[in-house]
Scaffold this motif. Structure first.
Motif, PDB file in Angstrom:
ATOM      1  N   GLY A   1       0.784  -1.229   0.000  1.00  0.00           N
ATOM      2  CA  GLY A   1       0.000   0.000   0.000  1.00  0.00           C
ATOM      3  C   GLY A   1       0.813   1.275   0.000  1.00  0.00           C
ATOM      4  N   VAL A   2       2.095   1.190   0.322  1.00  0.00           N
ATOM      5  CA  VAL A   2       2.969   2.362   0.344  1.00  0.00           C
ATOM      6  C   VAL A   2       3.684   2.470  -1.001  1.00  0.00           C
ATOM      7  CG1 VAL A   2       5.019   3.395   1.427  1.00  0.00           C
ATOM      8  CG2 VAL A   2       3.324   2.216   2.840  1.00  0.00           C
ATOM      9  N   VAL A   3       3.745   3.681  -1.545  1.00  0.00           N
ATOM     10  CA  VAL A   3       4.524   3.935  -2.757  1.00  0.00           C
ATOM     11  C   VAL A   3       5.768   4.707  -2.331  1.00  0.00           C
ATOM     12  CG1 VAL A   3       4.595   5.006  -5.026  1.00  0.00           C
ATOM     13  CG2 VAL A   3       2.473   3.984  -4.212  1.00  0.00           C
ATOM     14  N   PHE A   4       6.911   4.033  -2.326  1.00  0.00           N
ATOM     15  CA  PHE A   4       8.181   4.609  -1.897  1.00  0.00           C
ATOM     16  C   PHE A   4       8.763   5.462  -3.016  1.00  0.00           C
ATOM     17  CE2 PHE A   4      12.830   4.342  -1.349  1.00  0.00           C
ATOM     18  CZ  PHE A   4      12.953   4.770  -0.035  1.00  0.00           C
ATOM     19  N   LYS A   5       9.275   6.629  -2.666  1.00  0.00           N
ATOM     20  CA  LYS A   5       9.908   7.525  -3.629  1.00  0.00           C
ATOM     21  C   LYS A   5      11.422   7.286  -3.565  1.00  0.00           C
ATOM     22  CE  LYS A   5       6.114   9.740  -4.737  1.00  0.00           C
ATOM     23  NZ  LYS A   5       5.515   9.584  -6.042  1.00  0.00           N
ATOM     24  N   ASP A   6      11.952   6.568  -4.548  1.00  0.00           N
ATOM     25  CA  ASP A   6      13.373   6.216  -4.595  1.00  0.00           C
ATOM     26  C   ASP A   6      14.162   7.351  -5.241  1.00  0.00           C
ATOM     27  OD1 ASP A   6      15.874   5.062  -4.758  1.00  0.00           O
ATOM     28  OD2 ASP A   6      15.283   3.510  -6.181  1.00  0.00           O
ATOM     29  N   ILE A   7      15.046   7.984  -4.447  1.00  0.00           N
ATOM     30  CA  ILE A   7      15.826   9.118  -4.943  1.00  0.00           C
ATOM     31  C   ILE A   7      17.218   8.716  -5.419  1.00  0.00           C
ATOM     32  CG2 ILE A   7      14.558  10.756  -3.503  1.00  0.00           C
ATOM     33  CD1 ILE A   7      17.120  10.912  -1.713  1.00  0.00           C
ATOM     34  N   THR A   8      17.558   7.424  -5.372  1.00  0.00           N
ATOM     35  CA  THR A   8      18.916   7.036  -5.751  1.00  0.00           C
ATOM     36  C   THR A   8      19.267   7.378  -7.198  1.00  0.00           C
ATOM     37  OG1 THR A   8      18.249   4.726  -6.073  1.00  0.00           O
ATOM     38  CG2 THR A   8      19.190   5.311  -3.931  1.00  0.00           C
ATOM     39  N   PRO A   9      18.347   7.294  -8.172  1.00  0.00           N
ATOM     40  CA  PRO A   9      18.722   7.732  -9.528  1.00  0.00           C
ATOM     41  C   PRO A   9      19.068   9.238  -9.575  1.00  0.00           C
ATOM     42  CG  PRO A   9      16.801   6.314  -9.641  1.00  0.00           C
ATOM     43  CD  PRO A   9      17.026   6.638  -8.177  1.00  0.00           C
ATOM     44  N   LEU A  10      18.389  10.038  -8.784  1.00  0.00           N
ATOM     45  CA  LEU A  10      18.690  11.463  -8.690  1.00  0.00           C
ATOM     46  C   LEU A  10      20.091  11.678  -8.118  1.00  0.00           C
ATOM     47  CD1 LEU A  10      17.559  14.503  -8.641  1.00  0.00           C
ATOM     48  CD2 LEU A  10      17.175  14.024  -6.230  1.00  0.00           C
ATOM     49  N   LEU A  11      20.431  10.928  -7.087  1.00  0.00           N
ATOM     50  CA  LEU A  11      21.746  11.060  -6.457  1.00  0.00           C
ATOM     51  C   LEU A  11      22.874  10.660  -7.392  1.00  0.00           C
ATOM     52  CD1 LEU A  11      20.843   9.553  -2.967  1.00  0.00           C
ATOM     53  CD2 LEU A  11      20.972  11.981  -3.590  1.00  0.00           C
ATOM     54  N   ASP A  12      22.580   9.777  -8.329  1.00  0.00           N
ATOM     55  CA  ASP A  12      23.575   9.259  -9.268  1.00  0.00           C
ATOM     56  C   ASP A  12      23.841  10.210 -10.441  1.00  0.00           C
ATOM     57  OD1 ASP A  12      25.323   7.265 -10.312  1.00  0.00           O
ATOM     58  OD2 ASP A  12      23.730   6.612 -11.669  1.00  0.00           O
ATOM     59  N   ASP A  13      23.040  11.253 -10.572  1.00  0.00           N
ATOM     60  CA  ASP A  13      23.154  12.184 -11.690  1.00  0.00           C
ATOM     61  C   ASP A  13      23.759  13.491 -11.167  1.00  0.00           C
ATOM     62  OD1 ASP A  13      22.313  14.437 -13.432  1.00  0.00           O
ATOM     63  OD2 ASP A  13      21.235  12.874 -14.541  1.00  0.00           O
ATOM     64  N   HIS A  14      25.025  13.748 -11.516  1.00  0.00           N
ATOM     65  CA  HIS A  14      25.743  14.898 -10.974  1.00  0.00           C
ATOM     66  C   HIS A  14      25.021  16.218 -11.216  1.00  0.00           C
ATOM     67  CE1 HIS A  14      28.659  18.246 -11.115  1.00  0.00           C
ATOM     68  NE2 HIS A  14      29.073  17.679  -9.996  1.00  0.00           N
ATOM     69  N   ASP A  15      24.585  16.451 -12.435  1.00  0.00           N
ATOM     70  CA  ASP A  15      23.927  17.720 -12.744  1.00  0.00           C
ATOM     71  C   ASP A  15      22.610  17.872 -11.980  1.00  0.00           C
ATOM     72  OD1 ASP A  15      26.005  18.390 -14.453  1.00  0.00           O
ATOM     73  OD2 ASP A  15      24.958  17.673 -16.248  1.00  0.00           O
ATOM     74  N   ALA A  16      21.843  16.810 -11.902  1.00  0.00           N
ATOM     75  CA  ALA A  16      20.570  16.852 -11.177  1.00  0.00           C
ATOM     76  C   ALA A  16      20.804  17.070  -9.687  1.00  0.00           C
ATOM     77  CB  ALA A  16      19.789  15.564 -11.409  1.00  0.00           C
ATOM     78  N   LEU A  17      21.769  16.345  -9.116  1.00  0.00           N
ATOM     79  CA  LEU A  17      22.067  16.497  -7.699  1.00  0.00           C
ATOM     80  C   LEU A  17      22.550  17.912  -7.397  1.00  0.00           C
ATOM     81  CD1 LEU A  17      22.291  15.323  -4.861  1.00  0.00           C
ATOM     82  CD2 LEU A  17      24.554  14.451  -5.485  1.00  0.00           C
ATOM     83  N   THR A  18      23.375  18.465  -8.263  1.00  0.00           N
ATOM     84  CA  THR A  18      23.849  19.837  -8.081  1.00  0.00           C
ATOM     85  C   THR A  18      22.676  20.817  -8.080  1.00  0.00           C
ATOM     86  OG1 THR A  18      25.973  19.328  -9.097  1.00  0.00           O
ATOM     87  CG2 THR A  18      25.332  21.648  -9.035  1.00  0.00           C
TER      88      THR A  18
END
Length: 184
Positions: free
Chosen positions: A23-40
């Motif tokens: 029932g929970v939809v988890f928001k996985d941020i690891t792809p965001l962390l892996d993208d230097h420009d996005a993380l910046t």
């Protein structure tokens, strides 16, 4: 028109259904962390909450709450030229602590901060990944109060607007990079 940080969140945060429980939809941020420009872009956007309208830094410390808040708050502190303070689950910090317990969706949790982490009057920015029920931000604000610090605001990647986070944190100024509404 979405900002660069908002566009990165939309593009890179992955929904994981039924995690950590059905029932929970988890928001996985690891792809965001892996993208230097996005993380910046995200770090810069989160750090904006620690600046005034003229761009001057208005905080002395940045707090990240266990565990994804650590990942975000440390680079935000560097961006602001401020100190970073971890707020941890009970029993994880090695010296004298203050503790606050609070209710979760699935039970109760306790957060702790070192008693000497914040000097009286220090201005503090809280950083976390998600504003959901608001319990973590509220408890962390209480910890800062116990230390004698002043919370100037909080910033999060995502706000889940269908949960009572804003109601729970009361008058705490919270800036969210994006808001998730029911059905989105």
């Amino acid at each position: 028109m979405p900002t660069t940080a908002q566009a990165a969140l939309e593009r890179l945060v992955v929904d994981v259904p039924d995690f950590p429980e059905p029932g929970v939809v988890f928001k996985d941020i690891t792809p965001l962390l892996d993208d230097h420009d996005a993380l910046t872009a995200v770090v810069q956007a989160l750090a904006a909450a620690g600046r005034d309208q003229a761009g001057e830094v208005v905080v002395d410390k940045v707090i990240g709450m266990e565990s994804r808040g650590f990942i975000l708050a440390a680079p935000v502190a560097l961006e602001l030229g401020a100190g970073f303070i971890p707020v941890r689950k009970a029993g994880k910090l090695p010296r004298a602590t203050y503790a606050v317990s609070y209710a979760l969706e699935y039970g109760e949790a306790t957060l702790e901060i070192h008693r000497d982490a914040i000097a009286p009057g220090d201005r503090v920015l809280l950083v976390d990944d998600v504003l959901a029920t608001g319990g973590t931000l509220k408890a962390t604000r209480e910890l800062v109060d116990k230390c004698g610090g002043v919370v100037v605001g909080a910033t999060v990647l995502m706000e889940l607007a269908f949960l009572p986070g804003r109601e729970t944190v009361g008058d705490l100024l919270v800036k969210a990079l994006t808001t998730i509404r029911p059905g989105s």
